[in-house]
Design an enzyme around this catalytic site. Structure first.
Site, mmCIF file in Angstrom:
data_model
loop_
_atom_site.group_PDB
_atom_site.id
_atom_site.type_symbol
_atom_site.label_atom_id
_atom_site.label_comp_id
_atom_site.label_asym_id
_atom_site.label_seq_id
_atom_site.Cartn_x
_atom_site.Cartn_y
_atom_site.Cartn_z
ATOM 1 N N CYS A 159 0.666 -1.271 0.010
ATOM 2 C CA CYS A 159 0.007 0.076 -0.038
ATOM 3 C C CYS A 159 0.892 1.209 -0.117
ATOM 4 C CB CYS A 159 -1.171 -0.046 1.179
ATOM 5 S SG CYS A 159 -1.722 -1.629 1.413
ATOM 6 N N ARG A 177 -19.772 9.499 -2.291
ATOM 7 C CA ARG A 177 -21.366 9.308 -2.220
ATOM 8 C C ARG A 177 -21.796 10.792 -1.584
ATOM 9 N NH1 ARG A 177 -19.275 4.058 -1.686
ATOM 10 N NH2 ARG A 177 -19.383 4.221 0.637
ATOM 11 N N THR A 183 -24.953 10.124 0.714
ATOM 12 C CA THR A 183 -24.777 8.941 1.750
ATOM 13 C C THR A 183 -25.384 9.440 3.315
ATOM 14 O OG1 THR A 183 -23.597 6.838 2.360
ATOM 15 C CG2 THR A 183 -22.418 9.187 2.414
ATOM 16 N N SER A 211 -11.900 1.474 2.497
ATOM 17 C CA SER A 211 -11.544 2.063 1.267
ATOM 18 C C SER A 211 -12.060 1.317 0.066
ATOM 19 C CB SER A 211 -9.911 2.281 1.431
ATOM 20 O OG SER A 211 -9.540 0.894 1.197
ATOM 21 N N CYS A 216 -0.515 2.918 6.344
ATOM 22 C CA CYS A 216 -0.563 1.509 6.943
ATOM 23 C C CYS A 216 -0.182 0.686 5.461
ATOM 24 C CB CYS A 216 -1.433 0.903 7.662
ATOM 25 S SG CYS A 216 -3.302 0.930 6.635
#
Length: 438
Positions: free
Chosen positions: A96, A243, A246, A271, A419
């Site tokens: 990542c 969104r 939402t 994510s 992370c």
């Protein structure tokens, strides 16, 4: 602990940066390959400056899953950007944090005097992650191709079973830690349980991420995003996973995805799987003077740390704490934070770990808790829950956005931290600087 000898290295500056819109994967291969995305971001970025792409010293790109025809994708991108045959280019992979690793690699080459002007960042087309043959199919094909006679081939054909068609989904396999057998969502569930993070807290965090991204888009705060154009004439102006409509009620209807019976981590508070690229120009003082380049920030330092793979989401705690200890700083000495939102639970767990005296003492070697991060100074324009997390690009995205946030807020310093699957964390200390000391 290792001490950084600042007197033995040169300053490294962020000259400029750009990224594509982060485009949500929607169940089929996306419009752009990983190199397409990087070229979209890099072409205009380079065009904004007076030097020729052939004057770059190197190109470094982070990427997890390049397409089969994009081996050493860094070199592919450099050639497509017109850097020429003589500019070396290479690819890095740290899960990542691949994009942040690319920046760190470029940073070290400039700091040590090897290079002066480097294009670095990351790219990922997660929607194009391949489907692979399983071992049953591979063994069957091997037997069929090695059969020499018609009878042998017929015998092999009769051994074919429907199970041979079951594919290996490379994306899911890649997001599963081979040493512990847990996927990244399951590690987020472990953190939620350990720090007593509720489903409601996760959904509230996710909702805030969407609201902040929507606000940032409306206010023009995401000006590092450049339009992306396909060869068919389609265009993409901004991140499309946000969104706007939402609500907590809508998020609350989603079922747990990684632990369907007891879990709280859902697709809504995780994510998004996305495609995107983010590139930065890094330079020494000498290159800035030579090419009359602007400066938006200085990379002050970078730190990497390892931890239990089952709790990989706490990587920002370990890497950032080490970075802060080096400079005798605490959390509130940092004006703004970008913690990559792999999962809402993961970011909330990092905050909880820093607030826990017991955790800081037992795991970080501190005498007391690190303290709290003001929510108003954390991911102020939202994060990967709403934007998406193209794994090769995210580390570069948060570094670039941090530099822009510091400039916009007229703040002094920030940390971008992420992370890393496999149990690591990366953190970059960035300072707001408008010009070099000449």
């Amino acid at each position: 602990m290792k001490q950084t000898k600042n007197s033995m290295r040169r300053d490294v500056y962020i000259v400029d940066g750009a990224r594509t819109p982060f485009l949500k994967a929607r169940g089929k291969p996306g419009v752009f390959s990983a190199s397409d995305l990087a070229v979209q971001a890099g072409r205009e970025l380079l065009a904004r400056h007076s030097f020729s792409p052939t004057e770059l010293d190197e190109v470094v790109i982070g990427c997890m899953m390049p397409s089969p025809d994009e081996a050493n994708i860094g070199r592919v991108i450099a050639l497509r950007l017109g850097c020429g045959k003589s500019v070396p280019a290479w690819t890095v992979q740290r899960n990542c944090a691949s994009g942040m690793q690319a920046l760190d690699s470029a940073y070290k080459d400039i700091a040590t005097g090897r290079h002066d002007l480097v294009l670095a960042g990351g790219t990922e087309a997660m929607s194009r992650a391949p489907l692979l043959y399983n071992n049953k199919m591979v063994n069957w094909l091997a037997g069929f191709t090695s059969a020499k006679t018609a009878g042998a081939k017929l015998k092999q054909m009769l051994q074919f079973r429907p199970a041979n068609f079951v594919p290996v989904i490379a994306l899911l396999r890649g997001l599963t830690d081979a040493t512990i057998g847990l996927n990244m969502g399951q590690t987020a569930e472990i953190l939620a349980y350990r720090f007593h993070i509720t489903r409601e807290e996760m959904d509230e965090f996710a909702l805030l991420s969407h609201k902040r991204v929507a606000e940032a888009q409306q206010q023009g705060y995401l000006n590092e995003v450049l339009p992306a154009f396909s060869t068919k004439g389609d265009y993409y102006l901004q991140d499309d996973g946000v969104r706007v409509d939402t609500t907590l009620e809508k998020l609350g209807t989603l079922k747990p995805f990684f632990d369907k019976k007891f879990g709280s981590v859902t697709a809504g508070n995780s994510s998004q799987i996305s495609d995107g690229a983010a590139l930065l120009l890094l330079a020494s003082k000498e290159a800035i003077i030579k090419y009359k380049l602007p400066v938006i920030a200085r990379i002050a330092d970078v730190e990497w740390a390892g931890l239990d793979p089952a709790e990989m989401g706490l990587g920002p705690v370990y890497s950032s704490t080490q970075l802060l200890k080096r400079y005798n700083m605490r959390l509130d000495d940092i004006d703004y934070w970008e913690i990559n939102e792999a999962f809402a639970a993961q970011v909330l767990a990092c905050l909880a770990a820093w607030e826990s005296e017991e955790y800081c003492r037992d795991y970080l070697g501190l005498e007391s808790a690190m303290g709290q991060i003001d929510p108003a100074r954390l991911n102020i324009d939202g994060g990967a829950v709403a934007l998406g997390h193209p794994v090769g690009a995210s580390g570069a995205r948060i570094a670039l956005h941090m530099a822009n946030v510091l400039k916009r807020q007229n703040a002094k310093r920030g940390i971008a931290t992420i992370c890393i699957g496999g149990g690591q964390g990366g953190a970059m200390l960035i300072e707001n600087i408008s010009e070099v000391n000449v």
